[in-house]
Design an enzyme around this catalytic site. Structure first.
Site, PDB file in Angstrom:
ATOM      1  N   THR A   1      -3.525  -3.775   5.465  1.00  0.00           N
ATOM      2  CA  THR A   1      -4.919  -3.350   5.270  1.00  0.00           C
ATOM      3  C   THR A   1      -5.608  -4.319   4.320  1.00  0.00           C
ATOM      4  O   THR A   1      -6.694  -4.839   4.606  1.00  0.00           O
ATOM      5  CB  THR A   1      -4.963  -1.910   4.708  1.00  0.00           C
ATOM      6  OG1 THR A   1      -4.381  -1.041   5.682  1.00  0.00           O
ATOM      7  CG2 THR A   1      -6.389  -1.468   4.413  1.00  0.00           C
TER       8      THR A   1
ATOM      9  N   CYS B   1      -2.819   6.439  11.451  1.00  0.00           N
ATOM     10  CA  CYS B   1      -4.061   6.089  10.739  1.00  0.00           C
ATOM     11  C   CYS B   1      -5.259   6.826  11.295  1.00  0.00           C
ATOM     12  O   CYS B   1      -6.246   7.011  10.618  1.00  0.00           O
ATOM     13  CB  CYS B   1      -4.321   4.596  10.823  1.00  0.00           C
ATOM     14  SG  CYS B   1      -2.926   3.677  10.260  1.00  0.00           S
TER      15      CYS B   1
ATOM     16  N   SER C   1       3.185  -6.514   7.657  1.00  0.00           N
ATOM     17  CA  SER C   1       3.323  -5.398   6.720  1.00  0.00           C
ATOM     18  C   SER C   1       4.802  -5.010   6.625  1.00  0.00           C
ATOM     19  O   SER C   1       5.416  -4.660   7.641  1.00  0.00           O
ATOM     20  CB  SER C   1       2.501  -4.222   7.249  1.00  0.00           C
ATOM     21  OG  SER C   1       2.766  -3.071   6.501  1.00  0.00           O
TER      22      SER C   1
END
Ligand code: PMP
Length: 378
Positions: free
Chosen positions: A70, A320, A196
Site C-alpha cells: 500500500t 481489502c 509485500s
C-alpha cells in the site's frame, strides 16, 4: 482448521520469524547511527538489499524498503505523477486494481490528472487493442497489476512493455504482490514494481518498491531522509533482513509449490463446475493459487460463514474490499452479473496448503451445496 485465504495473508515461515527475532535482538541499532553498532546494522541492511537485487536479477534499479505494498504504491504513483506533470497528465490504469492504486489515482485526479481505465474482456484478460487506443503523448504512467487478487488473471507484462516503447515518457508501474513466488517476474520489463512480504510467508508491515528512476521522482514523505530520501523514517532492519530471507525461500521453493497449487486449483474448479447454480469465475490459465467461484443467488458472506463453521477459512472476493458495502469492483468491471458477484467467494493457496485442506474443502462444498441448492439460481 483449513486455511484457504492466502491471498489475504500467508502464515509466516518459522525461518523468517527466527531471522526477525535474531536481528531484532542482536542488531536492534539504528542503521543511521554513526557509531560502530549502527554501522554494523547498516551493513546488514545493505547486504539484505544486495541479496534482494540478486534474487530479482536487478541491474540498475534501486530497492526501497517500505511497510508494504500500500505504501509502495502510494509513494511511487503519487511521486512519479507529480514529477512528470509538466510532460503530461494522463495515467492509464484499470478498474481491477487494488484500492492502494485505485484510490491513489483517484486522489491524483483532484490534482488535475486524467485517469483512463483500460478495459478487460469477460475472461479477465486485458483488452490490448483498447490499451493501444489509450496511448498518446500525454500519457506519463501506466499502473497495472501482474496477477489480479480476486480472479487470478495474469496480464502480459511483455506485451504491454513492447506497446509502450514508442512513448518514452511513460513510466510503467506494476503491482506484483500476488505474482511473486507464484509466477516468474521479469524485472527488466518494468520501470517500478512492488512486493509485500506477508503474501509470501514473510511478515505484515514489510514490503519493497523497486524503482528505476529514483533520482527523478518527487518525494511525498518528508523526514530524516532514509532510503535515498524517498522513504523517511527509521529503517526496520530486522523486518527488511527477514523479508530478504522470505524472498529467498519463496524463490527456492517456487517450482514445486506452483505445480502443487496448480493441481489444487484444477481439482476444485473441475469439481464445482459440474454443479448447477455454481459458476467458476477464475480462469483456468490464471495464477496457480487463486480460485474464484460463485454460488449464484446466495450471498457470499453466507457461504463464507458456512465454510467457516466447518473450520474452512475462505473469503468473499478480497479482504481489502470485503468490508465495503458495494459490489466488488473487479467483478463489476468484468461485467459479471450482480447475483453472481454477490455470491462469489475466493479460495487461495500457499506453500502450506495440503491435499487434506482441499479434501476438506470438497467435503464441505458438498454439504453446503446440499443445504443451499434450493436457493441457487440455476
Ligand atoms: N496489491 C495487491 C494486489 C494486494 O493483494 C494487496 C494486499 N491485499 C496490496 C496491494 C496491499 O498490500 P499490503 O498489505 O502490503 O499493503
Amino acid at each position: 482448521m483449513n486455511y484457504l485465504d492466502n491471498c489475504a495473508t500467508t502464515k509466516p515461515d518459522p525461518d523468517v520469524l527466527n531471522t526477525f527475532n535474531t536481528v531484532n535482538t542482536t542488531y536492534f541499532y539504528n542503521p543511521s547511527s554513526p557509531h560502530g553498532k549502527g554501522l554494523e546494522a547498516n551493513k546488514l541492511l545493505e547486504s539484505a538489499r544486495d541479496q534482494i537485487k540478486k534474487l530479482l536479477g536487478l541491474k540498475h534499479q534501486s530497492v526501497i524498503f517500505t511497510s508494504g505494498a500500500t505504501e509502495s504504491n502510494n509513494l511511487v504513483i503519487t511521486g512519479m505523477a507529480r514529477s512528470k506533470k509538466q510532460f503530461g497528465k494522463t495515467i492509464i490504469t484499470s478498474k481491477l486494481e487494488h484500492p492502494s492504486v485505485l484510490e491513489t489515482v483517484r486522489a491524483l485526479e483532484d490534482e488535475g490528472f486524467n485517469i483512463k481505465y483500460v478495459k478487460f474482456n469477460e475472461d479477465a484478460t486485458i483488452d490490448l487493442n483498447h490499451f493501444k487506443s489509450l496511448l498518446n503523448q500525454d500519457v506519463v504512467m501506466v499502473c497495472l497489476m501482474h496477477v489480479n487478487n480476486v480472479m487470478g488473471a495474469i496480464i502480459p507484462i511483455k506485451d504491454i512493455h513492447d506497446l509502450i516503447q514508442d512513448y518514452p515518457k511513460i513510466h510503467f508501474h506494476v503491482d506484483c504482490v500476488q505474482s511473486f513466488g507464484k509466477l516468474p517476474i521479469d524485472a527488466s520489463l518494468m520501470d517500478s514494481f512492488v512486493l509485500s512480504g506477508h503474501k509470501f510467508n514473510g511478515l505484515k508491515g514489510q514490503g519493497i518498491l523497486v524503482f528505476d528512476q529514483l533520482v527523478t521522482v518527487t518525494h511525498t514523505l518528508f523526514g530524516g531522509g532514509q532510503e535515498y530520501g524517498f522513504r523517511s523514517g527509521t529503517v526496520n532492519v530486522a523486518s527488511d533482513v527477514s523479508m530478504a530471507k522470505a524472498m529467498r525461500i519463496a524463490l527456492n521453493e517456487q517450482e514445486v509449490i506452483i505445480e502443487r497449487m496448480r493441481q489444487f486449483k484444477r481439482m476444485i474448479e473441475t469439481k464445482v463446475e459440474q454443479y448447477p447454480g455454481i459458476r467458476v469465475n477464475s480462469v483456468g490459465n490464471g495464477a496457480p493459487h487463486i480460485v474464484n467461484i460463485a454460488f449464484i443467488g446466495v450471498k457470499g458472506e453466507v457461504i463464507v460463514n458456512s465454510f467457516s463453521k466447518r473450520g474452512i477459512m475462505i473469503s468473499t472476493t478480497s479482504a481489502c474490499s470485503s468490508k465495503r458495502a458495494k459490489l466488488n469492483e473487479t467483478l463489476t468491471a468484468l461485467n459479471v452479473p450482480d447475483d453472481t458477484i454477490t455470491g462469489s467467494v475466493r479460495i487461495s493457496f500457499d506453500k502450506y496448503t495440503t491435499e487434506t485442506d482441499i479434501e476438506s474443502f470438497v467435503k464441505a462444498f458438498d454439504e453446503i451445496y446440499e443445504e443451499m441448492k434450493e436457493l441457487l439460481t440455476q
